[in-house]
Design a protein around this motif. Structure first.
Motif, short mmCIF file in Angstrom:
data_model
loop_
_atom_site.label_atom_id
_atom_site.label_comp_id
_atom_site.label_asym_id
_atom_site.label_seq_id
_atom_site.Cartn_x
_atom_site.Cartn_y
_atom_site.Cartn_z
N LEU A 314 0.61 -1.20 -0.16
CA LEU A 314 0.03 0.09 -0.12
C LEU A 314 0.71 1.50 0.08
O LEU A 314 0.95 2.45 -1.55
CB LEU A 314 -0.82 0.00 1.69
CG LEU A 314 -1.90 0.98 1.52
CD1 LEU A 314 -2.92 1.42 0.25
CD2 LEU A 314 -2.75 1.15 2.39
N LEU A 315 1.91 1.51 0.96
CA LEU A 315 2.75 2.61 1.05
C LEU A 315 3.24 2.81 -0.48
O LEU A 315 3.18 3.77 -0.98
CB LEU A 315 3.94 2.54 1.99
CG LEU A 315 3.13 2.30 3.58
CD1 LEU A 315 4.11 2.44 4.69
CD2 LEU A 315 2.29 3.73 3.76
N THR A 316 4.17 1.98 -1.54
CA THR A 316 4.91 1.53 -2.40
C THR A 316 3.81 2.06 -2.98
O THR A 316 4.36 3.02 -4.25
CB THR A 316 5.01 0.28 -2.59
OG1 THR A 316 5.76 0.19 -1.27
CG2 THR A 316 5.90 0.19 -3.18
N ALA A 317 2.57 1.36 -3.50
CA ALA A 317 2.11 1.90 -4.09
C ALA A 317 1.29 3.70 -4.27
O ALA A 317 1.35 4.04 -4.78
CB ALA A 317 0.56 1.37 -4.03
N LEU A 318 1.13 4.10 -2.74
CA LEU A 318 0.74 5.62 -2.28
C LEU A 318 1.68 6.36 -3.09
O LEU A 318 1.72 7.48 -4.02
CB LEU A 318 -0.05 5.74 -0.95
CG LEU A 318 -1.28 4.70 -0.95
CD1 LEU A 318 -1.10 4.91 0.39
CD2 LEU A 318 -1.77 5.74 -1.82
N ASN A 319 2.77 5.69 -2.78
CA ASN A 319 4.58 6.90 -2.88
C ASN A 319 4.47 7.19 -4.35
O ASN A 319 4.08 8.10 -5.09
CB ASN A 319 5.25 5.72 -2.32
CG ASN A 319 6.71 7.02 -2.11
OD1 ASN A 319 7.14 7.52 -3.30
ND2 ASN A 319 7.30 7.22 -0.96
N LYS A 320 3.98 5.90 -5.10
CA LYS A 320 3.93 6.12 -6.89
C LYS A 320 3.19 7.00 -7.33
O LYS A 320 3.77 7.89 -8.12
CB LYS A 320 3.80 5.26 -7.32
CG LYS A 320 5.53 3.99 -7.13
CD LYS A 320 5.28 3.07 -7.88
CE LYS A 320 6.41 1.74 -7.23
NZ LYS A 320 5.51 0.55 -8.67
N VAL A 321 2.13 7.77 -6.31
CA VAL A 321 1.01 8.78 -7.00
C VAL A 321 1.38 9.73 -6.71
O VAL A 321 0.23 10.84 -6.27
CB VAL A 321 -0.83 7.51 -6.77
CG1 VAL A 321 -0.02 6.74 -7.70
CG2 VAL A 321 -0.93 6.85 -5.91
N GLY A 322 2.30 9.49 -5.74
CA GLY A 322 2.09 10.81 -5.14
C GLY A 322 1.33 11.40 -3.48
O GLY A 322 1.35 12.96 -3.45
N VAL A 323 1.11 10.46 -2.19
CA VAL A 323 -0.20 10.56 -1.92
C VAL A 323 1.78 10.92 -0.52
O VAL A 323 2.20 9.57 -0.63
CB VAL A 323 -0.77 9.08 -2.19
CG1 VAL A 323 -0.79 9.00 -0.06
CG2 VAL A 323 -1.92 9.53 -2.53
N PRO A 324 1.01 11.67 0.03
CA PRO A 324 2.92 11.92 1.34
C PRO A 324 2.72 10.97 2.06
O PRO A 324 1.45 10.80 2.79
CB PRO A 324 2.27 13.08 1.69
CG PRO A 324 1.20 13.43 1.37
CD PRO A 324 0.41 12.70 0.15
#
Length: 590
Positions: A314-324
């Motif tokens: 989850l953290l890896t995916a969110l990091n890729k789309v710019g969620v802090p």
């Protein structure tokens, strides 16, 4: 807004669900540390007195002699007790010093020197000890022979938020070593003298504290005194990092094995020993801060390997789309390292607001912080679970034809019934109401699961969210659940007399205003049924209270607290009922 029932106002223990909770897991005789100010937390005035005497041609020791001469009724003591103002003191003390040396002395410039810049700088080693002691759950206090300035203010160059109690002689009319002032300080702290450690740079003040039952430490060298305090308290008092505490004895990490892993897996340069601290949030016993050679990493253990994989993905995916969110650096499922699975992520420095009233900010800054919180939540809800590979988070409700909210209400109701120790009519009534007032199914989005202000790390200077933490409950479902959850703090203050009053009175947006901010940012016309989601959120917390009551966790609650939470949920249920009733079209002439 209608007032709550008396039951719904008894929420002192409930507030711990939304605020960090520090538990003193180690056993200690002491519950409080009391610090003198001059010579302990800030520089001693004695060198300043000697410097002034040399500069003004006054024999060394004159000021000290004037302070000691005349006993409890001398000019200095009267000034410390607040019986003299600064101008009266300067005149009378100048007269005393003149009598001692045999020529006219005016001590006005010495009085000014006591409040000069060099005297306002707190001693770093002691202030770090204060912060560390508080992180361990100890109460802290200042007990000072202090004086009033022009205008009636006392001289206080310390941050008052670092102390539970500040007792100043000029405010209470008592001076050390009067035993009554030590007892007064203990009483205000809510501890017995035997449960307090007292530090002072004057031995006779320490002896007086010991006579009333306190453990005394005489401060000659601040660093050495801190070491002595560490031995007494049996906790480290250096290496403070906000939001952390020392690692509890039962939760220590096998450092040899961990060091080998860090060296091989992430090439962490070991230029010195690895220091470890534990995050102090109530649910963070398995989360550690590792520091080595200027590098900092967060280590999070999880016994559930699948849950660990989910969180990392989850953290890896969110990091890729710019969620802090923090960067995931590595994860390990090999039991030979820590005996359980864990992952490493970056440490995000910044501000974490644990007090939702934001007392340190002005009105405009408060508004900006809450707007940034809602904007960040919108950013999360705009993430497409399909394209980010997170769609499988919704699997648990795929077979439920009634949708996410019906599934959640039934799931939580089942959990509540499984832990029920005695019937609580308010909860049964609430469950029936929720199931009969389910809102229209919302478009499913990624949910954080426990989105609130103190799960956000803000930039140190501006109202910008640098990282969103606490993703363990993330799923895919109705986004308004997240919105309601982050609004709960408006109603869970223990000192409020009406829901929302405390935070609204200090320039914090109301729950309704936060829902409006969210709807505008997401392009929604309105959210008329927002009170259903508030009722649901408080129902969730009541279920958690019930589970905690059964399992005897640190956040404890009895059936009375659960009923209080259900009553608070019912306030919103009634409001939603009136909204629905008023929205029903009326027949002509009715």
């Amino acid at each position: 807004m209608a007032p709550l029932s008396q039951k719904a106002l008894r929420l002192l223990s409930v507030k711990q669900l939304l605020r960090p909770h520090i538990s003193v897991a180690w056993v200690s005789t002491y519950k409080a540390v009391i610090f003198d100010m001059f010579g302990v937390l800030i520089p001693s005035p004695l060198p300043k007195a000697t410097e002034w005497e040399d500069k003004n041609g006054v024999p060394r020791g004159t000021i000290g002699q004037a302070i000691r001469t005349g006993g409890d009724g001398n000019v200095w003591r009267k000034y410390m007790r607040g019986e003299l103002g600064p101008e009266e003191f300067v005149e009378a003390f100048s007269r005393d010093c003149s009598q001692i040396v045999g020529f006219k002395v005016h001590i006005g410039s010495f009085h000014s020197a006591l409040t000069s810049d060099s005297m306002t700088r707190p001693l770093t080693v002691m202030m770090e000890a204060v912060r560390c002691a508080r992180a361990e759950g100890l109460k802290t206090a200042v007990l000072s022979n202090n004086f009033l300035l022009l205008g009636g203010r006392s001289y206080m160059p310390l941050d008052p938020s670092l102390f539970d109690v500040i007792v100043e002689s000029c405010r209470v009319g008592l001076c050390k070593p009067d035993p009554r002032i030590y007892q007064l300080c203990a009483d205000r702290l809510g501890v017995s003298p035997q449960e307090a450690v007292f530090l002072d740079d004057l031995r006779f003040n320490v002896e007086a504290a010991e006579r009333v039952g306190m453990r005394g430490i005489t401060v000659r060298d601040p660093a050495q005194a801190v070491k002595e305090l560490e031995e007494v308290l049996k906790v480290p008092l250096s290496g403070f990092v906000p939001g952390t505490r020392s690692v509890r004895q039962t939760q220590q990490l096998p450092m040899d094995r961990l060091a080998q892993y860090l060296n091989s897996a992430v090439q962490l340069p070991q230029t010195g020993p690895i220091t470890v601290r534990q995050f102090s949030h109530s649910h963070s016993n398995s989360t550690y801060l590792l520091s080595c050679g200027g590098h900092q990493l967060v280590l999070k253990k999880k016994a559930d390997t699948e849950a660990l994989r989910k969180e990392c993905r989850l953290l890896t995916a969110l990091n890729k789309v710019g969620v802090p969110v923090p960067d995931v650096i590595a994860h390990c499922e090999v039991p030979s390292v820590l005996d359980t699975a864990f992952y490493l992520r970056s440490y995000c420095q910044g501000r974490v607001f644990n007090d939702f009233s934001l007392p340190e900010l002005d009105a405009d800054e408060k508004k900006c912080v809450y707007e940034a919180m809602i904007q960040t939540l919108c950013q999360i809800h705009r993430v497409d679970p399909e394209t980010t590979g997170l769609a499988d988070l919704r699997e648990r409700v795929s077979c439920n034809s009634g949708g996410f909210m019906e599934f959640e209400v039934k799931r939580l109701a089942q959990q509540y019934k499984a832990h029920e120790t005695q019937p609580i009519p308010a909860m049964n009534r609430l469950i029936e109401w929720l199931l009969s007032h389910l809102p229209e199914q919302q478009k499913a989005t990624l949910l954080h699961g426990s989105f609130r202000l103190n799960n956000l790390v803000f930039d140190s200077e501006k109202p910008k969210v640098r990282a969103v933490l606490g993703w363990s409950l993330s799923t895919v479902g109705d986004p308004l659940v997240d919105v309601a959850f982050c609004c709960m703090s408006q109603y869970l203050s223990p000192n409020t007399t009406q829901p929302g009053n405390k935070l609204a009175s200090v320039d914090i947006p109301s729950a309704e205003e936060l829902f409006e901010l969210y709807s505008k940012a997401m392009g929604l016309e309105s959210i008329p049924h927002w009170q259903f989601y508030m009722a649901f959120s408080f129902f969730c917390q009541a279920v958690i209270l019930q589970a905690n009551h059964i399992s005897s966790l640190k956040v404890t609650a009895g059936t009375r607290d659960i009923e209080d939470m259900a009553e608070l949920a019912w306030v919103f249920a009634i409001k939603e009922g009136f909204r629905i009733f008023n929205a029903v079209p009326r027949a002509a002439g009715s």
